[in-house]
Design a protein around this motif. Structure first.
Motif, PDB file in Angstrom:
ATOM      1  N   THR A 208      28.364 -47.173  24.979  1.00  0.00           N
ATOM      2  CA  THR A 208      29.403 -48.179  24.755  1.00  0.00           C
ATOM      3  C   THR A 208      30.551 -47.978  25.731  1.00  0.00           C
ATOM      4  O   THR A 208      31.053 -48.943  26.328  1.00  0.00           O
ATOM      5  CB  THR A 208      29.909 -48.110  23.300  1.00  0.00           C
ATOM      6  OG1 THR A 208      28.799 -48.336  22.424  1.00  0.00           O
ATOM      7  CG2 THR A 208      30.985 -49.143  23.034  1.00  0.00           C
TER       8      THR A 208
ATOM      9  N   VAL B  55      31.841 -50.609  28.589  1.00  0.00           N
ATOM     10  CA  VAL B  55      33.236 -51.060  28.656  1.00  0.00           C
ATOM     11  C   VAL B  55      33.803 -50.750  30.040  1.00  0.00           C
ATOM     12  O   VAL B  55      34.480 -51.582  30.649  1.00  0.00           O
ATOM     13  CB  VAL B  55      34.089 -50.396  27.543  1.00  0.00           C
ATOM     14  CG1 VAL B  55      35.565 -50.605  27.777  1.00  0.00           C
ATOM     15  CG2 VAL B  55      33.671 -50.927  26.183  1.00  0.00           C
ATOM     16  N   ASP B  56      33.515 -49.569  30.557  1.00  0.00           N
ATOM     17  CA  ASP B  56      34.003 -49.167  31.873  1.00  0.00           C
ATOM     18  C   ASP B  56      33.430 -50.071  32.956  1.00  0.00           C
ATOM     19  O   ASP B  56      34.119 -50.454  33.895  1.00  0.00           O
ATOM     20  CB  ASP B  56      33.643 -47.705  32.142  1.00  0.00           C
ATOM     21  CG  ASP B  56      34.293 -47.177  33.399  1.00  0.00           C
ATOM     22  OD1 ASP B  56      35.511 -47.424  33.579  1.00  0.00           O
ATOM     23  OD2 ASP B  56      33.601 -46.515  34.188  1.00  0.00           O
TER      24      ASP B  56
ATOM     25  N   GLU C  47      32.545 -53.134  32.657  1.00  0.00           N
ATOM     26  CA  GLU C  47      33.086 -54.482  32.530  1.00  0.00           C
ATOM     27  C   GLU C  47      34.572 -54.545  32.873  1.00  0.00           C
ATOM     28  O   GLU C  47      35.124 -55.617  33.046  1.00  0.00           O
ATOM     29  CB  GLU C  47      32.883 -54.992  31.102  1.00  0.00           C
ATOM     30  CG  GLU C  47      31.429 -55.213  30.754  1.00  0.00           C
ATOM     31  CD  GLU C  47      31.222 -55.572  29.287  1.00  0.00           C
ATOM     32  OE1 GLU C  47      32.216 -55.755  28.557  1.00  0.00           O
ATOM     33  OE2 GLU C  47      30.062 -55.667  28.876  1.00  0.00           O
TER      34      GLU C  47
END
Length: 162
Positions: free
Chosen positions: A147, A151-152, A154
């Motif tokens: 996850t 996130v990183d 994106e």
């Protein structure tokens, strides 16, 4: 029984399944002497044990093989292996051992059960439970890492070097 470096620090929650009251009493006495285990249920038949197991909350089931109706082996087959507690078979018959181990039994004890032998079987069950818990924690951590990576990936590039 525990060495203090264990993941599972609470007492083992055990159900005893046997159609013979003297066997139930002897197993209860042996567990009481173990010190880090507690009997949370008893059943005198495979059918009653099935209901007990499906209610959940058990770590270990001490399970007789020859009982009226549903045998201990049939009971073990009826439980989804991913949701099954640990089975330790307790019986007077050595001839079912191979089949019990095929069903992922952690141990196989012959009656009359010696207390030290039962305590060793419970310690083996505790180690198996610790392995299960460790695998669950590893899977949870891997999910968190995935996850965070997503996130990183994106996150917009700010152009600043870190």
């Amino acid at each position: 029984m525990s060495d203090g470096n264990t993941i599972l620090t609470r007492p083992l929650r055990i159900a005893i399944v046997d159609d013979e009251p003297p066997a139930l009493r002897r197993l209860q006495m042996a567990i009481d002497k173990a010190g880090d285990a507690v009997v949370v249920g008893q059943a005198g038949s495979g059918e009653d044990a099935l209901a007990l197991i499906r209610r959940g909350g058990l770590d270990v089931v001490l399970l007789d093989i020859r009982m009226p109706g549903l045998s201990g082996l049939d009971l073990a087959r009826a439980i989804d292996p991913d949701e099954a507690p640990i089975f330790i078979f307790v019986t007077a018959f050595s001839r079912f051992a191979a089949e019990a181990f095929d069903l992922a039994a952690v141990d196989y004890l012959l009656k009359p059960v010696e207390f030290d032998r039962l305590h060793a079987a419970l310690e083996r069950a505790r180690r198996v439970l610790q392995g299960r818990e460790a695998r669950v924690r590893i899977a949870e951590l891997e999910e968190v890492v995935q996850t965070l990576r997503a996130v990183d990936a994106e996150a917009p590039d700010t152009g600043f070097a870190e």
